[in-house]
Write a protein that holds these residues in place. Structure first.
Motif, mmCIF file in Angstrom:
data_model
loop_
_atom_site.group_PDB
_atom_site.id
_atom_site.type_symbol
_atom_site.label_atom_id
_atom_site.label_comp_id
_atom_site.label_asym_id
_atom_site.label_seq_id
_atom_site.Cartn_x
_atom_site.Cartn_y
_atom_site.Cartn_z
ATOM 1 N N ALA A 243 0.846 -1.194 0.000
ATOM 2 C CA ALA A 243 0.000 0.000 0.000
ATOM 3 C C ALA A 243 0.880 1.242 0.000
ATOM 4 C CB ALA A 243 -0.909 0.002 1.221
ATOM 5 N N VAL A 244 0.325 2.340 -0.469
ATOM 6 C CA VAL A 244 1.045 3.609 -0.543
ATOM 7 C C VAL A 244 0.189 4.674 0.132
ATOM 8 C CG1 VAL A 244 2.153 5.285 -2.067
ATOM 9 C CG2 VAL A 244 2.049 2.878 -2.744
ATOM 10 N N ILE A 245 0.845 5.555 0.892
ATOM 11 C CA ILE A 245 0.150 6.664 1.534
ATOM 12 C C ILE A 245 1.032 7.901 1.442
ATOM 13 C CG2 ILE A 245 1.040 6.142 3.852
ATOM 14 C CD1 ILE A 245 -1.774 6.907 4.923
ATOM 15 N N GLN A 267 1.496 -5.890 -6.807
ATOM 16 C CA GLN A 267 0.331 -6.208 -5.972
ATOM 17 C C GLN A 267 -0.064 -4.963 -5.175
ATOM 18 O OE1 GLN A 267 -0.243 -10.007 -4.013
ATOM 19 N NE2 GLN A 267 1.772 -10.653 -4.698
ATOM 20 N N SER A 268 -0.578 -3.981 -5.860
ATOM 21 C CA SER A 268 -0.913 -2.723 -5.207
ATOM 22 C C SER A 268 -2.147 -2.872 -4.325
ATOM 23 C CB SER A 268 -1.167 -1.639 -6.250
ATOM 24 O OG SER A 268 -1.565 -0.437 -5.621
ATOM 25 N N GLU A 269 -2.035 -2.369 -3.098
ATOM 26 C CA GLU A 269 -3.157 -2.300 -2.170
ATOM 27 C C GLU A 269 -3.784 -0.906 -2.177
ATOM 28 O OE1 GLU A 269 -4.519 -4.747 0.159
ATOM 29 O OE2 GLU A 269 -3.591 -5.955 -1.415
ATOM 30 N N GLY A 270 -3.421 -0.131 -3.165
ATOM 31 C CA GLY A 270 -4.041 1.172 -3.329
ATOM 32 C C GLY A 270 -3.235 2.308 -2.741
ATOM 33 N N LEU A 271 -3.622 3.503 -3.138
ATOM 34 C CA LEU A 271 -2.983 4.737 -2.691
ATOM 35 C C LEU A 271 -3.953 5.526 -1.827
ATOM 36 C CD1 LEU A 271 -0.975 7.157 -2.745
ATOM 37 C CD2 LEU A 271 -1.929 7.745 -4.984
ATOM 38 N N THR A 272 -3.499 5.957 -0.648
ATOM 39 C CA THR A 272 -4.269 6.850 0.203
ATOM 40 C C THR A 272 -3.634 8.231 0.137
ATOM 41 O OG1 THR A 272 -4.872 5.058 1.706
ATOM 42 C CG2 THR A 272 -5.119 7.301 2.531
ATOM 43 N N GLU A 273 -4.375 9.211 -0.355
ATOM 44 C CA GLU A 273 -3.892 10.586 -0.433
ATOM 45 C C GLU A 273 -4.434 11.364 0.768
ATOM 46 O OE1 GLU A 273 -4.416 12.486 -4.168
ATOM 47 O OE2 GLU A 273 -3.579 10.799 -5.318
ATOM 48 N N LEU A 274 -3.551 11.970 1.514
ATOM 49 C CA LEU A 274 -3.915 12.716 2.718
ATOM 50 C C LEU A 274 -3.973 14.203 2.369
ATOM 51 C CD1 LEU A 274 -1.603 10.792 5.191
ATOM 52 C CD2 LEU A 274 -4.058 10.507 4.905
ATOM 53 N N ALA A 275 -5.169 14.719 2.266
ATOM 54 C CA ALA A 275 -5.364 16.091 1.808
ATOM 55 C C ALA A 275 -4.718 17.088 2.762
ATOM 56 C CB ALA A 275 -6.850 16.395 1.677
ATOM 57 N N GLY A 276 -3.875 17.965 2.213
ATOM 58 C CA GLY A 276 -3.271 19.044 2.981
ATOM 59 C C GLY A 276 -2.081 18.647 3.818
ATOM 60 N N ARG A 277 -1.734 17.369 3.836
ATOM 61 C CA ARG A 277 -0.591 16.941 4.641
ATOM 62 C C ARG A 277 0.691 17.034 3.819
ATOM 63 N NH1 ARG A 277 -5.104 16.319 7.034
ATOM 64 N NH2 ARG A 277 -5.191 15.336 9.083
ATOM 65 N N THR A 290 -1.434 4.803 11.023
ATOM 66 C CA THR A 290 -1.617 3.653 11.907
ATOM 67 C C THR A 290 -2.720 2.736 11.389
ATOM 68 O OG1 THR A 290 -0.877 4.903 13.836
ATOM 69 C CG2 THR A 290 -2.209 2.946 14.255
ATOM 70 N N ALA A 291 -3.826 3.320 10.954
ATOM 71 C CA ALA A 291 -4.932 2.508 10.455
ATOM 72 C C ALA A 291 -4.530 1.700 9.235
ATOM 73 C CB ALA A 291 -6.130 3.398 10.126
ATOM 74 N N ARG A 292 -3.685 2.278 8.381
ATOM 75 C CA ARG A 292 -3.252 1.532 7.179
ATOM 76 C C ARG A 292 -2.350 0.374 7.577
ATOM 77 N NH1 ARG A 292 -4.768 -0.460 3.459
ATOM 78 N NH2 ARG A 292 -4.516 0.024 1.248
ATOM 79 N N ILE A 293 -1.466 0.583 8.536
ATOM 80 C CA ILE A 293 -0.614 -0.510 9.007
ATOM 81 C C ILE A 293 -1.463 -1.601 9.647
ATOM 82 C CG2 ILE A 293 1.211 -1.153 10.633
ATOM 83 C CD1 ILE A 293 2.328 1.717 10.300
ATOM 84 N N ARG A 294 -2.373 -1.187 10.499
ATOM 85 C CA ARG A 294 -3.224 -2.159 11.184
ATOM 86 C C ARG A 294 -4.066 -2.964 10.190
ATOM 87 N NH1 ARG A 294 -4.853 -2.936 16.269
ATOM 88 N NH2 ARG A 294 -4.041 -0.962 17.079
ATOM 89 N N ALA A 322 -8.979 7.521 -0.057
ATOM 90 C CA ALA A 322 -8.425 6.390 -0.791
ATOM 91 C C ALA A 322 -8.718 6.584 -2.278
ATOM 92 C CB ALA A 322 -9.030 5.075 -0.308
ATOM 93 N N VAL A 323 -7.695 6.357 -3.086
ATOM 94 C CA VAL A 323 -7.871 6.503 -4.521
ATOM 95 C C VAL A 323 -7.273 5.303 -5.224
ATOM 96 C CG1 VAL A 323 -7.853 9.015 -4.445
ATOM 97 C CG2 VAL A 323 -5.729 7.827 -4.761
#
Length: 323
Positions: A243-245, A267-277, A290-294, A322-323
């Motif tokens: 996964a990518v964040i 084997q992509s688990e998707g990309l999470t884009e964190l707006a404004g970070r 943490t939630a992505r690791i968990r 998530a995108v």
């Protein structure tokens, strides 16, 4: 060794580990490693980024160590790991060091979720084809990282892309000037370069303490590795679920890197884009990381009884998409 290491109070102060150990890498480099949480619990291994230390993962360690065994280590020259006598630094060293940590902290055949931020993510790419990585990696989280073209695509210098910006960025990132003590001006500079505009003062203070504690020789030495980085083949070698964040306001490794990596993963688990970070997402958006690791641990590690007293899970972070 680092002069300053971390804040000592508040939510970004690292918790005391259950145990500490010294890991010896392939060339004899000695690495500080620490283990948090109960023996026998599902394992998570954390690799920090350039100029940081195990303290960078304080929020994730606190949140996960109630029901996971969390292993964190200082990259060579960072935190409590001495600078290498073998120079120059290389991505092969990153891979060697991760292999050594995995072998020293995990049982034969034991699998873990591996998370790497920035240079820690590059560590995962560099080690992807190594035997210990293939033996122990159940899934990977790449956090605010890139695989190539770091200097040309960085936006730390606020001018149009091109040769001049690349030269100025190279000079800024590779500077041998000491950062000195943490001051209000220094925190403003660090926030601009590495964090989103909405970062809280406590988050900025925590990051500044860690970054200013990195010796300038180590900072400069690893900057040359980042300047010439080419780990595109390492992305393709990450054949475990990955996964990518990343933050949308990241100036060091802009979101284009995360999108490119997510598209290239086998084997992509998707990309999470964190707006404004910005770039320091484990500190800026601790719940989301943490939630992505968990989530990866729940999906790809064997289920075990939850230890008594484990912390309440946090499932989402405001501003994550998530995108």
């Amino acid at each position: 060794m680092s002069r300053l290491t971390h804040v000592t109070t508040g939510p970004y102060a690292p918790p005391a580990p259950a145990r500490e150990l010294t890991v010896v890498s392939a060339d004899g480099a000695r690495l500080h490693a620490e283990v948090h949480g109960p023996d026998g619990a599902p394992a998570v291994v954390l690799a920090h980024g350039w100029t940081c230390s195990t303290a960078f993962w304080a929020a994730q360690i606190r949140a996960l160590s109630g029901d996971h065994r969390v292993i964190a280590y200082d990259q060579r020259g960072h935190g409590r790991s001495p600078a290498a006598t073998s120079l120059p630094y290389t991505t092969e060293m990153l891979a060697d060091d991760l292999e050594a940590v995995l072998r020293a902290t995990l049982a034969p055949g034991e699998r873990a979720v591996l998370a790497g931020h920035s240079m820690g993510g590059m560590t995962m790419m560099a080690a992807a084809g190594r035997p210990a990585f293939r033996e122990h990696a159940a899934a990977v989280l790449l956090c605010s990282t890139g695989s190539s073209r770091l200097v040309p695509e960085a936006t730390v210098v606020p001018i149009r892309a091109g040769g001049l910006r690349t030269r100025l960025t190279r000079a800024v990132l590779g500077s041998k000037a000491p950062l000195g003590p943490v001051t209000p001006v220094g925190k403003k500079v660090l926030k601009y370069a590495t964090m989103g505009p909405g970062s809280a003062p406590g988050q900025i203070e925590a990051c500044a303490r860690i970054v200013h504690g990195c010796p300038r020789g180590v900072r400069c030495g690893w900057s040359h590795v980042l300047e010439t980085l080419d780990l595109d083949a390492g992305v393709e070698a990450l054949t475990v679920p990955t996964a990518v964040i990343a933050g949308t306001r990241d100036r060091l490794t802009p979101i284009v890197h995360a999108r490119r990596i997510a598209a290239a993963l086998p084997q992509s688990e998707g990309l999470t884009e964190l707006a404004g970070r910005g770039h320091m997402t484990p500190v800026e958006a601790p719940e989301a990381v943490t939630a992505r690791i968990r989530g990866l641990a729940e999906q790809y590690l064997p289920r075990q009884a939850q230890p008594a007293g484990s912390e309440q899970r946090t499932q989402s972070e405001e501003g994550a998409q998530a995108v």
